[in-house]
Enzyme design. Structure first.
Site, mmCIF file in Angstrom:
data_model
loop_
_atom_site.group_PDB
_atom_site.id
_atom_site.type_symbol
_atom_site.label_atom_id
_atom_site.label_comp_id
_atom_site.label_asym_id
_atom_site.label_seq_id
_atom_site.Cartn_x
_atom_site.Cartn_y
_atom_site.Cartn_z
ATOM 1 N N ASN A 8 0.877 -1.177 0.000
ATOM 2 C CA ASN A 8 0.000 0.000 0.000
ATOM 3 C C ASN A 8 0.909 1.220 0.000
ATOM 4 O O ASN A 8 1.483 1.563 1.024
ATOM 5 C CB ASN A 8 -0.905 -0.022 1.238
ATOM 6 C CG ASN A 8 -1.764 1.232 1.341
ATOM 7 O OD1 ASN A 8 -1.780 2.051 0.418
ATOM 8 N ND2 ASN A 8 -2.465 1.390 2.449
ATOM 9 N N LYS A 10 0.120 4.212 -0.304
ATOM 10 C CA LYS A 10 -0.534 5.395 0.292
ATOM 11 C C LYS A 10 -0.293 6.620 -0.610
ATOM 12 O O LYS A 10 -0.406 6.510 -1.831
ATOM 13 C CB LYS A 10 -0.034 5.604 1.724
ATOM 14 C CG LYS A 10 -0.184 4.318 2.559
ATOM 15 C CD LYS A 10 -0.039 4.505 4.041
ATOM 16 C CE LYS A 10 -0.210 3.176 4.741
ATOM 17 N NZ LYS A 10 -0.258 3.258 6.189
ATOM 18 N N HIS A 88 -9.662 1.201 4.682
ATOM 19 C CA HIS A 88 -8.393 1.411 5.389
ATOM 20 C C HIS A 88 -8.640 2.344 6.575
ATOM 21 O O HIS A 88 -9.454 3.269 6.488
ATOM 22 C CB HIS A 88 -7.352 2.010 4.440
ATOM 23 C CG HIS A 88 -5.975 1.950 5.033
ATOM 24 N ND1 HIS A 88 -5.558 2.872 5.962
ATOM 25 C CD2 HIS A 88 -4.963 1.063 4.868
ATOM 26 C CE1 HIS A 88 -4.316 2.540 6.341
ATOM 27 N NE2 HIS A 88 -3.939 1.457 5.689
ATOM 28 N N GLU A 90 -7.011 4.717 7.690
ATOM 29 C CA GLU A 90 -6.772 6.142 7.406
ATOM 30 C C GLU A 90 -8.002 6.780 6.758
ATOM 31 O O GLU A 90 -8.300 7.953 6.979
ATOM 32 C CB GLU A 90 -5.503 6.297 6.537
ATOM 33 C CG GLU A 90 -4.248 6.073 7.383
ATOM 34 C CD GLU A 90 -3.059 5.498 6.641
ATOM 35 O OE1 GLU A 90 -3.036 5.519 5.398
ATOM 36 O OE2 GLU A 90 -2.133 5.001 7.327
ATOM 37 N N GLU A 162 -5.449 -5.068 10.351
ATOM 38 C CA GLU A 162 -4.503 -3.979 10.603
ATOM 39 C C GLU A 162 -4.897 -3.248 11.888
ATOM 40 O O GLU A 162 -5.726 -2.321 11.852
ATOM 41 C CB GLU A 162 -4.517 -2.976 9.445
ATOM 42 C CG GLU A 162 -4.088 -3.556 8.121
ATOM 43 C CD GLU A 162 -3.481 -2.491 7.205
ATOM 44 O OE1 GLU A 162 -2.342 -2.685 6.775
ATOM 45 O OE2 GLU A 162 -4.133 -1.465 6.949
ATOM 46 N N GLY A 168 2.125 2.363 10.976
ATOM 47 C CA GLY A 168 3.047 3.493 10.869
ATOM 48 C C GLY A 168 3.709 3.897 12.176
ATOM 49 O O GLY A 168 4.277 4.980 12.284
ATOM 50 N N SER A 205 3.225 -1.909 10.477
ATOM 51 C CA SER A 205 4.667 -1.880 10.768
ATOM 52 C C SER A 205 5.392 -3.169 10.365
ATOM 53 O O SER A 205 6.322 -3.606 11.041
ATOM 54 C CB SER A 205 4.914 -1.550 12.245
ATOM 55 O OG SER A 205 4.464 -0.243 12.527
#
Ligand code: 13P
Length: 245
Positions: A8, A10, A88, A90, A162, A168, A205
């Protein structure tokens, strides 16, 4: 089942950087790259030649209409995408996508002939309160409920577990906890849909140093990799490790 690595990217890479890195990624394992929308057109021709799967990072829940700024799943398919990430964290956090919206996107992706990569995962406070499993079960119920009729026997669904607190942060979920969550997710999916073609990936991560600790578990069918997939050397070394499984 061979392990699947999904990158991904991003909003880390420009189209130029995306083309460069895509070209460098040799086919080390079954790999899927989800680039930014505006790099997809250029990557599509490369994807056909290389055998690397191409995916988008989001799509809308309708194919056509007055939806300013949105991207149709049908157009992603036409462009050569086979996969699309939906839900996701985010998008859930920054753009307030709800479980219900994510469910509509999963269905639209499947109808358009794309394989959805549905992201689920609890946040830090949900884990601290002992509600991690309940939150993930709830996300799965919303996303997969009533899907039966929309699925063809040969279609795949990919779930990415996730945990939000691991994304991250460098604070990857320990593999034992991830395995328990994957077992729970697989049991829950079996109750919700009759489709056999399901993979559950771990994301959060993941890098070339810890990838093996996830892939060595039969419950973990691969990984969804963010930051580490945008750095050429790290990603190549991660793919080399993944190819051994
Ligand atoms: P990181 O690998 O950068 O933690 O991101 C994970 C992720 O969000 C993949 O979708």
């Amino acid at each position: 089942m061979s392990k699947l690595i999904v990158a991904n990217w991003k909003m880390y890479l420009s189209p130029k950087d995306s083309v460069e890195l895509f070209g460098a990624v040799a086919k080390k394992s079954k790999t899927v790259i989800c680039s930014s929308f505006i790099a997809l057109n250029q990557l599509s021709a490369l994807a056909k030649k290389s055998g690397i799967g191409l995916g988008a990072q989001d799509c809308f829940w309708d194919n056509r209409g007055a939806y300013t700024g949105e991207v149709s799943p049908l157009d992603l398919k036409d462009l050569g995408c086979e996969y699309v990430i939906v839900g996701h964290s985010e998008r859930r956090n920054y753009f307030k996508e709800t479980d219900k919206m994510v469910g509509k996107k999963v269905k639209a992706a499947l109808v358009a002939g794309l394989t959805p990569i549905l992201c689920v995962g609890e946040n830090e406070s949900e884990r601290k309160k002992g509600k991690a499993s309940a939150r993930v079960e709830e996300q799965l119920e919303y996303a997969l409920d009533g899907l039966g009729k929309k699925l063809r026997a040969e279609q795949w669904i990919i779930i990415a577990y996730e945990p939000v607190w691991a994304i991250g942060t460098g604070n990857a979920c320990d593999p034992e906890t991830a395995v328990k969550m994957h077992q729970m997710i697989k049991e829950k999916i079996a109750k919700l849909i009759s489709v056999k073609n399901v993979r559950v990936l771990y994301g959060g991560s993941v890098d070339d140093k810890n990838i093996a600790s996830y892939l060595k578990n039969t419950e973990i069918d691969g990984a969804l990799v963010g930051g580490a997939s945008t750095k050429k050397d790290v990603f190549m070394s991660l793919l080399a490790v993944a190819a051994k499984f």
